[in-house]
Design an enzyme around this catalytic site. Structure first.
Site, short mmCIF file in Angstrom:
data_model
loop_
_atom_site.label_atom_id
_atom_site.label_comp_id
_atom_site.label_asym_id
_atom_site.label_seq_id
_atom_site.Cartn_x
_atom_site.Cartn_y
_atom_site.Cartn_z
N GLY A 194 0.84 -1.21 0.00
CA GLY A 194 0.00 0.00 0.00
C GLY A 194 0.86 1.25 0.00
O GLY A 194 0.61 2.20 -0.75
N TYR A 195 1.90 1.23 0.83
CA TYR A 195 2.78 2.40 0.93
C TYR A 195 3.49 2.66 -0.40
O TYR A 195 3.54 3.81 -0.87
CB TYR A 195 3.81 2.15 2.04
CG TYR A 195 4.72 3.34 2.32
CD1 TYR A 195 4.30 4.38 3.15
CD2 TYR A 195 5.99 3.42 1.77
CE1 TYR A 195 5.12 5.46 3.41
CE2 TYR A 195 6.82 4.50 2.02
CZ TYR A 195 6.39 5.51 2.85
OH TYR A 195 7.21 6.59 3.10
#
Ligand SMILES: NC(=O)c1ccc[n+]([C@@H]2O[C@H](COP(=O)([O-])OP(=O)(O)OC[C@H]3O[C@@H](n4cnc5c(N)ncnc54)[C@H](OP(=O)(O)O)[C@@H]3O)[C@@H](O)[C@H]2O)c1
Length: 261
Positions: free
Chosen positions: A165-166
């Site tokens: 996600g990051y």
């Protein structure tokens, strides 16, 4: 006595006297260092974080200690209505500099990375920056100038490990930076990003607590050390100042040489 020509020259490039800067994620870590440096260069500061005290805080002490005015604002970037309200508030102010620095990270292997982890990180790191930039950018266009500095990452260029996600959010921040730079350069706005390497903050606490990861990261950094938050602030000052008036759409690594390896 005539003014010092060196000081006048540096002021013409780097002074932020009379400017209003908004710094998100300003309570601690990289954002605190950025807000402190912008205030020391002469900017008044609106500091934003998830839970920023109205009263005493290290941020207030730093900004007021530099002789500038300080306005604290709290907003949860994972709450879309709170971000919309913040954007409306900021767009009503004469913002000259917007530093989108607030961010978070969730570390789990991709196969067990939940939708909640992914959506939370995308909302906090990407969607909030997009909404704030659109609303503040509109008034900057009307006023014919503005500096927008996003916070990218090494994971704007690389895949990372167990942070899907990051990495998605930070790769998208690089794309958004270029997209807005293209549209807004002709209106007198500079949209750029700083890409910190590995910085000793709360964000990297878990990495630094893992002896193997910490050692392998350190071994790969040509400068031979992790960054301090203050290492990032000078590049943000450059991207916030007249010195960068012809810099558009750059993703500036401040990484001790990590990407050069
Ligand atoms: N540290 C690194 O090595 C590194 C490397 C590359 C990029 N970056 C990026 O640099 C930026 C700053 O990182 P940092 O290391 O200084 O992080 P940090 O020390 O963990 O500070 C995070 C900041 O973001 C705010 N924040 C977190 N979640 C939020 C939410 N839901 N809503 C609103 N604000 C929220 C925090 O506010 P509160 O204090 O109120 O919770 C705090 O001000 C981030 O975008 C990060 O991804 C960091």
């Amino acid at each position: 006595m005539s003014p010092d020509p060196t000081s006048a020259f540096l002021d013409s490039l780097f002074s932020l006297e009379g400017r209003l800067a908004v710094v998100t994620g300003a309570s601690r870590g990289i954002g605190l260092a950025i807000a402190t440096t912008l205030a020391q260069a002469g900017a008044d500061v609106v500091g934003v974080s998830h839970a920023l005290p109205e009263g005493d805080s290290p941020l207030r002490a730093a900004v007021e200690g530099a002789g500038r005015t300080f306005t604290p604002v709290s907003a949860d970037f994972s709450d879309r209505s709170a971000v919309a309200a913040l954007a409306a508030d900021l767009a009503a102010r004469p913002v000259d500099i917007l530093v989108n620095n607030g961010g978070t990270i969730r570390r789990t292997p991709a196969a067990v990375h939940t939708d909640d982890d992914f959506d939370h990180v995308m909302d906090v790191n990407l969607r909030s920056a997009w909404v704030l930039t659109r609303e503040v950018g509109r008034q900057m266009i009307e006023r014919g100038h503005g500096k927008i500095v996003n916070t990218a990452s090494m994971l704007s260029f690389q895949g990372g490990i167990t942070v899907p996600g990051y990495t998605s959010s930070k790769s998208a921040i690089a794309g958004l930076t270029r997209a807005l730079a293209n549209e807004w350069a002709a209106h007198g706005l500079n949209v750029n990003a700083v890409a910190p390497g590995y910085v000793a903050t709360d964000n990297t606490h878990d990495l630094r607590e893992d002896p193997e990861r910490a050692a392998s990261i350190l071994a790969r950094i040509p400068a031979g050390r992790w960054a301090e938050a203050s290492d990032i602030a000078g590049a943000v000052l450059f991207l916030s100042s007249r010195a960068s008036d012809y810099v558009n759409g750059a993703i500036l690594p401040v990484d001790g040489g990590w990407l050069a390896r």
